[in-house]
Design a protein around this motif. Structure first.
Motif, PDB file in Angstrom:
ATOM      1  N   ALA A 122      15.832  -0.268   6.907  1.00 42.68           N
ATOM      2  CA  ALA A 122      16.198   1.124   6.642  1.00 42.68           C
ATOM      3  C   ALA A 122      15.099   1.858   5.897  1.00 42.68           C
ATOM      4  N   SER A 123      14.425   1.153   4.975  1.00 49.00           N
ATOM      5  CA  SER A 123      13.359   1.799   4.212  1.00 49.00           C
ATOM      6  C   SER A 123      12.189   2.177   5.115  1.00 49.00           C
ATOM      7  N   VAL A 124      11.892   1.316   6.087  1.00 49.43           N
ATOM      8  CA  VAL A 124      10.826   1.619   7.047  1.00 49.43           C
ATOM      9  C   VAL A 124      11.241   2.795   7.931  1.00 49.43           C
ATOM     10  N   GLY A 155       5.575  11.293  15.339  1.00 50.11           N
ATOM     11  CA  GLY A 155       5.914  12.689  15.065  1.00 50.11           C
ATOM     12  C   GLY A 155       5.185  13.334  13.915  1.00 50.11           C
ATOM     13  N   PHE A 156       4.270  12.628  13.270  1.00 45.73           N
ATOM     14  CA  PHE A 156       3.500  13.226  12.177  1.00 45.73           C
ATOM     15  C   PHE A 156       2.215  12.426  11.972  1.00 45.73           C
ATOM     16  N   GLU A 157       1.276  13.063  11.278  1.00 42.40           N
ATOM     17  CA  GLU A 157       0.049  12.364  10.924  1.00 42.40           C
ATOM     18  C   GLU A 157       0.279  11.551   9.659  1.00 42.40           C
ATOM     19  N   TRP A 158      -0.284  10.349   9.650  1.00 39.32           N
ATOM     20  CA  TRP A 158      -0.038   9.460   8.518  1.00 39.32           C
ATOM     21  C   TRP A 158      -1.348   8.851   8.033  1.00 39.32           C
ATOM     22  N   GLY A 159      -1.269   8.258   6.871  1.00 39.30           N
ATOM     23  CA  GLY A 159      -2.395   7.521   6.324  1.00 39.30           C
ATOM     24  C   GLY A 159      -1.860   6.435   5.409  1.00 39.30           C
ATOM     25  N   ALA A 160      -2.748   5.580   4.927  1.00 32.53           N
ATOM     26  CA  ALA A 160      -2.360   4.522   3.992  1.00 32.53           C
ATOM     27  C   ALA A 160      -3.515   4.263   3.041  1.00 32.53           C
ATOM     28  N   PHE A 192       6.395   9.434   1.313  1.00 37.01           N
ATOM     29  CA  PHE A 192       5.626   8.244   0.956  1.00 37.01           C
ATOM     30  C   PHE A 192       6.456   7.001   1.260  1.00 37.01           C
ATOM     31  N   HIS A 193       5.751   5.897   1.463  1.00 34.95           N
ATOM     32  CA  HIS A 193       6.423   4.629   1.730  1.00 34.95           C
ATOM     33  C   HIS A 193       5.613   3.519   1.073  1.00 34.95           C
ATOM     34  N   MET A 194       6.247   2.742   0.189  1.00 35.21           N
ATOM     35  CA  MET A 194       5.582   1.602  -0.435  1.00 35.21           C
ATOM     36  C   MET A 194       6.020   0.331   0.273  1.00 35.21           C
ATOM     37  N   ASN A 195       5.065  -0.275   0.945  1.00 34.79           N
ATOM     38  CA  ASN A 195       5.393  -1.489   1.702  1.00 34.79           C
ATOM     39  C   ASN A 195       4.108  -2.239   1.985  1.00 34.79           C
ATOM     40  N   GLY A 196       4.269  -3.422   2.544  1.00 35.94           N
ATOM     41  CA  GLY A 196       3.113  -4.263   2.813  1.00 35.94           C
ATOM     42  C   GLY A 196       2.225  -3.730   3.918  1.00 35.94           C
ATOM     43  N   VAL A 197       0.993  -4.205   3.900  1.00 36.06           N
ATOM     44  CA  VAL A 197       0.027  -3.825   4.931  1.00 36.06           C
ATOM     45  C   VAL A 197       0.494  -4.258   6.314  1.00 36.06           C
ATOM     46  N   TRP A 198       1.440  -5.200   6.358  1.00 32.55           N
ATOM     47  CA  TRP A 198       1.904  -5.715   7.646  1.00 32.55           C
ATOM     48  C   TRP A 198       2.655  -4.680   8.474  1.00 32.55           C
ATOM     49  N   GLU A 199       3.004  -3.522   7.884  1.00 29.47           N
ATOM     50  CA  GLU A 199       3.652  -2.470   8.673  1.00 29.47           C
ATOM     51  C   GLU A 199       2.645  -1.503   9.305  1.00 29.47           C
ATOM     52  N   VAL A 200       1.353  -1.706   9.052  1.00 32.63           N
ATOM     53  CA  VAL A 200       0.340  -0.850   9.684  1.00 32.63           C
ATOM     54  C   VAL A 200       0.470  -0.859  11.209  1.00 32.63           C
ATOM     55  N   VAL A 224       0.866  -1.180   0.000  1.00 37.50           N
ATOM     56  CA  VAL A 224       0.000   0.000   0.000  1.00 37.50           C
ATOM     57  C   VAL A 224       0.902   1.229   0.000  1.00 37.50           C
ATOM     58  N   LEU A 225       0.291   2.379  -0.167  1.00 36.26           N
ATOM     59  CA  LEU A 225       1.045   3.630  -0.167  1.00 36.26           C
ATOM     60  C   LEU A 225       0.797   4.357   1.153  1.00 36.26           C
ATOM     61  N   TYR A 226       1.808   4.338   2.016  1.00 39.04           N
ATOM     62  CA  TYR A 226       1.755   5.109   3.257  1.00 39.04           C
ATOM     63  C   TYR A 226       2.143   6.553   2.936  1.00 39.04           C
ATOM     64  N   TYR A 227       1.585   7.515   3.655  1.00 43.97           N
ATOM     65  CA  TYR A 227       1.953   8.903   3.382  1.00 43.97           C
ATOM     66  C   TYR A 227       2.027   9.723   4.667  1.00 43.97           C
ATOM     67  N   ASN A 228       2.962  10.658   4.647  1.00 40.74           N
ATOM     68  CA  ASN A 228       3.208  11.602   5.736  1.00 40.74           C
ATOM     69  C   ASN A 228       2.544  12.920   5.332  1.00 40.74           C
ATOM     70  N   LYS A 229       1.512  13.293   6.062  1.00 39.32           N
ATOM     71  CA  LYS A 229       0.711  14.449   5.666  1.00 39.32           C
ATOM     72  C   LYS A 229       1.473  15.767   5.738  1.00 39.32           C
ATOM     73  N   SER A 230       2.497  15.823   6.578  1.00 37.05           N
ATOM     74  CA  SER A 230       3.182  17.104   6.800  1.00 37.05           C
ATOM     75  C   SER A 230       3.854  17.630   5.534  1.00 37.05           C
ATOM     76  N   PHE A 231       4.311  16.737   4.662  1.00 38.48           N
ATOM     77  CA  PHE A 231       4.986  17.172   3.439  1.00 38.48           C
ATOM     78  C   PHE A 231       4.003  17.634   2.360  1.00 38.48           C
ATOM     79  N   LEU A 232       2.721  17.395   2.576  1.00 38.45           N
ATOM     80  CA  LEU A 232       1.718  17.694   1.557  1.00 38.45           C
ATOM     81  C   LEU A 232       0.744  18.784   1.977  1.00 38.45           C
ATOM     82  N   GLU A 233       0.944  19.355   3.161  1.00 38.96           N
ATOM     83  CA  GLU A 233       0.034  20.377   3.674  1.00 38.96           C
ATOM     84  C   GLU A 233      -0.049  21.574   2.726  1.00 38.96           C
ATOM     85  N   GLY A 234      -1.268  22.041   2.499  1.00 39.43           N
ATOM     86  CA  GLY A 234      -1.493  23.190   1.648  1.00 39.43           C
ATOM     87  C   GLY A 234      -1.438  22.901   0.164  1.00 39.43           C
TER      88      GLY A 234
END
Length: 425
Positions: free
Chosen positions: A253-255, A286-291, A265-273, A144-154
């Motif tokens: 390291a990627s995680v 330290g940040f808001e995230w989603g997947a 963004f992070h592309m990895n398996g659902v098992w890292e949820v 799935v595509l994990y994302y860090n909202k802080s880099f996309l604000e605005g």
């Protein structure tokens, strides 16, 4: 009167001397470590508490080649488990090796299940060329595509609720990566670029989103599939050249790049949820995230996927007793009915009554990306594909060097074709 009393006493003593109802031991093997292992052990413990007449004796073996080698050798001599976890991507090889027994409609009925209870794609992957079932799917797990909202604000990539939006093509995604880099992201998209699994899953997703086939009728990258493989490698190479993805990143390291706030963004398996969820609850993320489901970057909405499943191995020349098989199917049925506890590890239950339940539909972010179950792309039906296979070897030996500039994408695709052809001959 004394004669009657003596007879009654003797009868009572005889009844007391009768053996108790025999308890069935179910020998269980799995390859589940980390959070998956913890959750599975808890499920086994619960089952044993609720079923005094059936007791699971579980053993966890090393994931990958060691596990499947042990299955093959133990099946040949009749020293294997009664039931085991199994990747559906390994099913073609398991059938070739003759280590899997058929699971009949009667078996499913004993478990309180039917084929209609599962996602079609999972049942297809669990079935052989003859149409018979050889495993019972437990989940669907995908990248799935994990994302860090802080880099996309605005930006246009977050909606009013702070959810990822606006990525409907490769151009959109690369625009988001460029924006994240401008906003200070050191590795705008992290995945395991120096690992066979991480590299393969991203490559296979990009190939399948072009409607590409890795293996067709026993031929690797036949026809225009070679050009589609080249295109997938070109895209991954560009992400390196633009400084958007890390170089030679091992899995951990990627995680860490994402959880430390360095990747948008992070592309990895659902098992890292569970990793993200636990860190967020502890206040260490330290940040808001989603997947979300990996967006449609190419032509077709699909993503690499696999399933953990339950299989019953061959026991040498011995046949499993009816009583033992009933016990095994009782275990499998109970696990499916209680799969919500497994979903807590990020997985999508393959069993529809759980996947469609209110409890799962309120589980986030699982419910958000669960739509991928209907468009999932399993590995090709081939003995050289699947977990810990020559396909994974090609990812680390050919694709990973190519995306880091050590091999031309065209040469890399041709080498993949050649290497897979060699192992299939």
């Amino acid at each position: 009167m004394n004669t009657i009393k003596t007879l009654l006493t003797g009868t009572a003593l005889s009844l007391c001397a009768l053996p108790a109802l025999a308890q069935q031991e179910v020998v269980w093997w799995d390859f589940l470590a980390g959070g998956d292992g913890v959750r599975m052990k808890a499920l086994i413990e619960r089952f044993n508490e609720e079923h005094p007449d059936i007791q699971i004796t579980g053993t966890t073996l090393e994931w990958g080649v060691p596990f499947y080698t042990k299955v093959r050798t133990s099946a040949a001599v009749g020293q294997g488990p009664d039931v085991m976890t199994y990747h559906l991507s390994r099913l073609p090889l398991g059938l070739e090796e003759g280590v899997l027994t058929k699971i009949t409609d009667e078996d499913l009925e004993t478990a309180g299940l039917s084929k209609d209870d599962f996602y079609d794609r999972a049942i297809d992957a669990a079935s052989g060329p003859d149409g018979d079932l050889y495993a019972v799917p437990f989940d669907i797990h995908s990248i799935v595509l994990y994302y860090n909202k802080s880099f996309l604000e605005g930006s246009r990539f977050l909606d009013d609720q702070g959810n990822l939006t606006g990525i409907e093509s490769l151009e959109d995604f690369e625009e988001a990566l460029a924006l994240a880099k401008e906003n200070g992201s050191q590795a705008p998209v992290s995945y395991a670029t120096g690992d066979d699994g991480g590299t393969y899953r991203v490559f296979f997703t990009l190939l399948r989103q072009q409607d590409g086939e890795l293996i067709t009728d026993g031929e690797p990258l036949a026809g225009d599939n070679l050009e589609k493989a080249v295109r997938a490698i070109e895209i991954m190479t560009k992400w390196t050249e633009e400084g958007w993805q890390p170089e030679q990143a091992e899995y951990e390291a990627s995680v860490a790049l994402f959880t430390s706030g360095k990747s948008a963004f992070h592309m990895n398996g659902v098992w890292e949820v569970p990793t993200m969820t636990d860190m967020a609850e502890e206040g260490t993320l330290g940040f808001e995230w989603g997947a979300v489901q990996v967006p449609t970057l190419m032509d077709t909405q699909t993503t690499w996927a696999d399933s953990h499943a339950f299989a019953i191995p061959v026991q040498g020349d011995e046949e499993m007793s009816e009583e033992k098989r009933d016990a095994v199917m009782t275990v499998i049925g109970w696990m499916e009915e209680n799969a919500i506890s497994w979903a807590d590890a990020g997985h999508i239950p393959a069993y529809l009554p759980v996947a469609e339940s209110d409890e799962f539909q309120s589980m986030e972010p699982n419910a958000t990306y669960s739509s991928l179950a209907d468009t999932a792309s399993y590995d090709p039906r081939s003995e050289v594909a699947g977990v810990a296979s020559p396909v994974y070897d090609a990812a680390i030996n050919i694709i990973s060097p190519a995306i880091h500039g050590y091999l031309d994408p065209q040469q890399a695709a041709e080498q993949i074709k050649s290497s897979l052809t060699d192992v299939m001959d």
